[in-house]
Design a protein around this motif. Structure first.
Motif, PDB file in Angstrom:
ATOM      1  N   MET A 256     108.638  36.890   9.226  1.00  0.00           N
ATOM      2  CA  MET A 256     110.003  36.650   9.698  1.00  0.00           C
ATOM      3  C   MET A 256     110.116  35.531  10.729  1.00  0.00           C
ATOM      4  O   MET A 256     111.162  35.353  11.343  1.00  0.00           O
ATOM      5  N   ASN A 257     109.056  34.767  10.948  1.00  0.00           N
ATOM      6  CA  ASN A 257     109.068  33.643  11.880  1.00  0.00           C
ATOM      7  C   ASN A 257     109.570  34.055  13.268  1.00  0.00           C
ATOM      8  O   ASN A 257     110.281  33.325  13.937  1.00  0.00           O
ATOM      9  N   SER A 258     109.172  35.264  13.686  1.00  0.00           N
ATOM     10  CA  SER A 258     109.598  35.709  15.010  1.00  0.00           C
ATOM     11  C   SER A 258     108.432  36.072  15.923  1.00  0.00           C
ATOM     12  O   SER A 258     108.614  36.132  17.138  1.00  0.00           O
ATOM     13  N   VAL A 259     107.223  36.286  15.378  1.00  0.00           N
ATOM     14  CA  VAL A 259     106.093  36.677  16.218  1.00  0.00           C
ATOM     15  C   VAL A 259     104.875  35.792  15.953  1.00  0.00           C
ATOM     16  O   VAL A 259     104.552  34.905  16.737  1.00  0.00           O
ATOM     17  N   ARG A 260     104.204  36.018  14.852  1.00  0.00           N
ATOM     18  CA  ARG A 260     102.920  35.359  14.616  1.00  0.00           C
ATOM     19  C   ARG A 260     103.032  33.850  14.391  1.00  0.00           C
ATOM     20  O   ARG A 260     102.318  33.073  15.031  1.00  0.00           O
ATOM     21  N   SER A 261     103.904  33.415  13.496  1.00  0.00           N
ATOM     22  CA  SER A 261     103.962  31.975  13.214  1.00  0.00           C
ATOM     23  C   SER A 261     104.509  31.155  14.375  1.00  0.00           C
ATOM     24  O   SER A 261     103.958  30.089  14.675  1.00  0.00           O
TER      25      SER A 261
ATOM     26  N   MET B  21     102.285  44.831  25.249  1.00  0.00           N
ATOM     27  CA  MET B  21     101.860  43.498  25.705  1.00  0.00           C
ATOM     28  C   MET B  21     100.401  43.244  25.347  1.00  0.00           C
ATOM     29  O   MET B  21     100.032  42.131  24.971  1.00  0.00           O
ATOM     30  N   SER B  22      99.576  44.256  25.437  1.00  0.00           N
ATOM     31  CA  SER B  22      98.167  44.117  25.082  1.00  0.00           C
ATOM     32  C   SER B  22      98.011  43.729  23.610  1.00  0.00           C
ATOM     33  O   SER B  22      97.181  42.873  23.265  1.00  0.00           O
ATOM     34  N   ALA B  23      98.811  44.318  22.736  1.00  0.00           N
ATOM     35  CA  ALA B  23      98.760  43.988  21.308  1.00  0.00           C
ATOM     36  C   ALA B  23      99.187  42.543  21.072  1.00  0.00           C
ATOM     37  O   ALA B  23      98.572  41.825  20.279  1.00  0.00           O
ATOM     38  N   TYR B  24     100.216  42.095  21.767  1.00  0.00           N
ATOM     39  CA  TYR B  24     100.676  40.712  21.634  1.00  0.00           C
ATOM     40  C   TYR B  24      99.643  39.740  22.208  1.00  0.00           C
ATOM     41  O   TYR B  24      99.405  38.680  21.628  1.00  0.00           O
ATOM     42  N   ARG B  25      99.016  40.115  23.320  1.00  0.00           N
ATOM     43  CA  ARG B  25      97.956  39.260  23.886  1.00  0.00           C
ATOM     44  C   ARG B  25      96.777  39.134  22.919  1.00  0.00           C
ATOM     45  O   ARG B  25      96.188  38.074  22.787  1.00  0.00           O
TER      46      ARG B  25
ATOM     47  N   PRO C 216      96.982  40.539  12.653  1.00  0.00           N
ATOM     48  CA  PRO C 216      97.704  41.808  12.816  1.00  0.00           C
ATOM     49  C   PRO C 216      99.137  41.598  13.302  1.00  0.00           C
ATOM     50  O   PRO C 216      99.441  40.616  13.975  1.00  0.00           O
ATOM     51  N   ASP C 217      99.989  42.520  12.948  1.00  0.00           N
ATOM     52  CA  ASP C 217     101.389  42.491  13.370  1.00  0.00           C
ATOM     53  C   ASP C 217     101.524  43.348  14.628  1.00  0.00           C
ATOM     54  O   ASP C 217     101.452  44.571  14.550  1.00  0.00           O
ATOM     55  N   PRO C 218     101.730  42.720  15.801  1.00  0.00           N
ATOM     56  CA  PRO C 218     101.805  43.514  17.034  1.00  0.00           C
ATOM     57  C   PRO C 218     103.073  44.345  17.147  1.00  0.00           C
ATOM     58  O   PRO C 218     103.142  45.246  17.976  1.00  0.00           O
ATOM     59  N   THR C 219     104.058  44.089  16.307  1.00  0.00           N
ATOM     60  CA  THR C 219     105.307  44.855  16.404  1.00  0.00           C
ATOM     61  C   THR C 219     105.145  46.295  15.947  1.00  0.00           C
ATOM     62  O   THR C 219     106.019  47.114  16.207  1.00  0.00           O
ATOM     63  N   VAL C 220     104.035  46.609  15.285  1.00  0.00           N
ATOM     64  CA  VAL C 220     103.824  47.996  14.846  1.00  0.00           C
ATOM     65  C   VAL C 220     103.266  48.872  15.959  1.00  0.00           C
ATOM     66  O   VAL C 220     103.228  50.090  15.840  1.00  0.00           O
ATOM     67  N   VAL C 221     102.826  48.248  17.061  1.00  0.00           N
ATOM     68  CA  VAL C 221     102.261  49.000  18.179  1.00  0.00           C
ATOM     69  C   VAL C 221     103.396  49.638  18.977  1.00  0.00           C
ATOM     70  O   VAL C 221     104.402  48.996  19.281  1.00  0.00           O
TER      71      VAL C 221
END
Length: 152
Positions: free
Chosen positions: A17-22, A124-128, A111-116
């Motif tokens: 969705m071009n909102s987190v990883r990319s 924040m740890s998942a996004y880091r 990994p997709d941190p939004t599932v945490v």
């Protein structure tokens, strides 16, 4: 792969969705790669900006500026030497999009941190973790030797 002596001149990072990883990968690449390399990001679908992405990038002096999520369809006139996909759905879409083009497509499972779920610190740890994985992949793939990417 686009591994000629100069490497790719333009890179597109794609996720769902071009909102987190990319967009995170785009910011990391813009921060560490030569300004002569065109870097962009897109998704299979457009999502919403994610404030956790802004927060983890800001921790390392990076930012997305005016980034708004966009789709691969929004880029129809753009040409990329390399498309890096970060999610299975994006990889399939990139292969379909480039089937009649001479474009390299690489898949970097991320990994997709939004599932945490859990506390803000756990999220924040998942996004880091995703940020650090992407920094390492960008540094490895593009032989980045800048202090910004290698720092920590």
């Amino acid at each position: 792969m686009a591994d000629d002596a100069k490497g790719p001149r333009s890179v597109l990072f794609m996720c769902r969705m071009n909102s987190v990883r990319s967009p995170m990968a785009e910011a990391i690449a813009r921060h560490g790669l030569s300004p002569s390399i065109f870097v962009a990001s897109a998704g299979v679908r457009a999502g919403e900006r994610d404030p956790f992405v802004d927060a983890v990038l800001a921790e390392q002096g990076m930012r997305l500026a005016g980034h708004q999520p966009r789709t691969i369809g929004d880029l129809e006139d753009d040409y990329f030497d390399l498309i890096v996909t970060l999610a299975p759905e994006a990889h399939h879409a990139a292969l379909e999009f480039t089937r009649s083009m001479a474009v390299d497509v690489e898949y970097w499972p991320t990994p997709d941190p939004t599932v945490v779920t859990g506390s803000r610190d756990q999220i924040m740890s998942a996004y880091r973790d995703v940020r650090e994985r992407l920094k390492a992949k960008v540094a490895e793939r593009f032989v980045v030797g800048t202090p910004e990417i290698d720092a920590e």
